[in-house]
Design an enzyme around this catalytic site. Sequence first.
Site, mmCIF file in Angstrom:
data_model
loop_
_atom_site.group_PDB
_atom_site.id
_atom_site.type_symbol
_atom_site.label_atom_id
_atom_site.label_comp_id
_atom_site.label_asym_id
_atom_site.label_seq_id
_atom_site.Cartn_x
_atom_site.Cartn_y
_atom_site.Cartn_z
ATOM 1 N N TYR A 101 -30.300 -1.082 8.817
ATOM 2 C CA TYR A 101 -31.674 -0.864 8.331
ATOM 3 C C TYR A 101 -31.636 0.060 7.108
ATOM 4 C CZ TYR A 101 -36.410 1.012 8.104
ATOM 5 O OH TYR A 101 -37.655 1.380 7.672
ATOM 6 N N GLU A 189 -38.281 -2.135 2.239
ATOM 7 C CA GLU A 189 -37.556 -2.064 3.510
ATOM 8 C C GLU A 189 -36.691 -3.301 3.697
ATOM 9 O OE1 GLU A 189 -39.319 -0.788 7.675
ATOM 10 O OE2 GLU A 189 -39.409 -2.955 7.491
#
Length: 385
Positions: A101, A189
């Site tokens: 992530y 993101e």
Amino acid sequence: MDLFEYQGKQYFARFGIPVSPGGVADTVDEAVAQADRVGYPVVVKAQVQVGGRGKAGGIKLASNADEVRTHAGNILGMDIRGHTVRRLWIERASDIAREYYASFTLDRGARKHLGMVSARGGVDIEQVAAEDPQAIARLHVDPARGLSETDARTLVEEAGLDQPARDGATDILRKLYRCFVEGDADLVEINPLVLTPDGRVHALDAKVSLDNNADFRHAEWEEYRATEVLDERERLARSKGLQYIGLSGTVGIIANGAGLAMSTLDVVNQVGGSAANFLDVGGGADATVMANALEVINTDPNVRSILINIFGGITRGDEVANGIVQALERVRINAPLVIRIDGTNADVGRAILKAHESDRVISQPTMLDAARKAVELANRAEARA
Ligand code: GDP
Ligand code: MN
């Protein structure tokens, strides 16, 4: 403005962030054509602006045209938490060794950018933050200094990414930061950022939210505006040049200036109400603007009362009052109006309204009084409904 995954990936690509080749499709036939072009196996991905598409069945691997046909048919039209799938993104499937992530956002409190990296990607990051906050490495970035190579590498190491992924992830992190800053985003993101078995690192998903304030320097955002998902009220407001944000409460709010609109929202909450919207009419609150604002609020069936809060500066109170009176002649309002006018020529404005007051048009001297009255009327109407 939130982008769809495929738009986010195009945005990433402009900054050199590696993404898989792919194409969009709005029909089953187009999906097959894109898959044939991209090369099998492919992933068929629902394009909706909500997370957890994988879990909802909106992301499927397909190794041939028949499978693409089946999955595309199932996913198009699917409802994913209130979002109907109208478009697909077909991309070359990747082999995945590990899922990570990475993101950048603005931390307003700290007045810094915030980078976050985790070796626990591919799952809901909020859940990781709740269960295992240590698993997310964080770094505040001073916007004046930027993100150095060393900063990026430290973040990747602290997050504990596997050794073979570190160079690639460091490089991507620096590009992602450039995308965030130069691309004028509020959020970028990548979840998951993947390591492939042959040692490459790339973005398998993209979430990008652009900062509307920077609209003027991005002519290319026009294409994103065209696909932007707005609710009916927001669309109408946009077409009339009003700053409008739909909320879920019962008091419709019209104010001049974003600051005053926000304070009005707070005061409505403070006295036990909830706002149905946030509408800033800006500097000019003439009859046309007022009529437009009231018309937009009128389309919201949840609105039980409308609170108009104007602080006259350059905009004079008498102009506003005349604007409201004329707007009332043009638009049949579904909910009672509570009006507070203060500032320049407020007394003249109140005198003008006086002649038009009724149990549906009520003037109040202060913001607090006006909010109380609007909430009382909204609650009363709500109880009757
Ligand atoms: P989200 O569920 O809306 O966040 O959608 P993502 O694009 O993040 O995809 C969800 C999951 O699908 C990923 O975490 C992967 O595990 C899987 N996935 C997506 N693309 C691929 C791919 O190219 N190959 C493989 N094997 N899995 C994929
Ligand atoms: Mn994802």
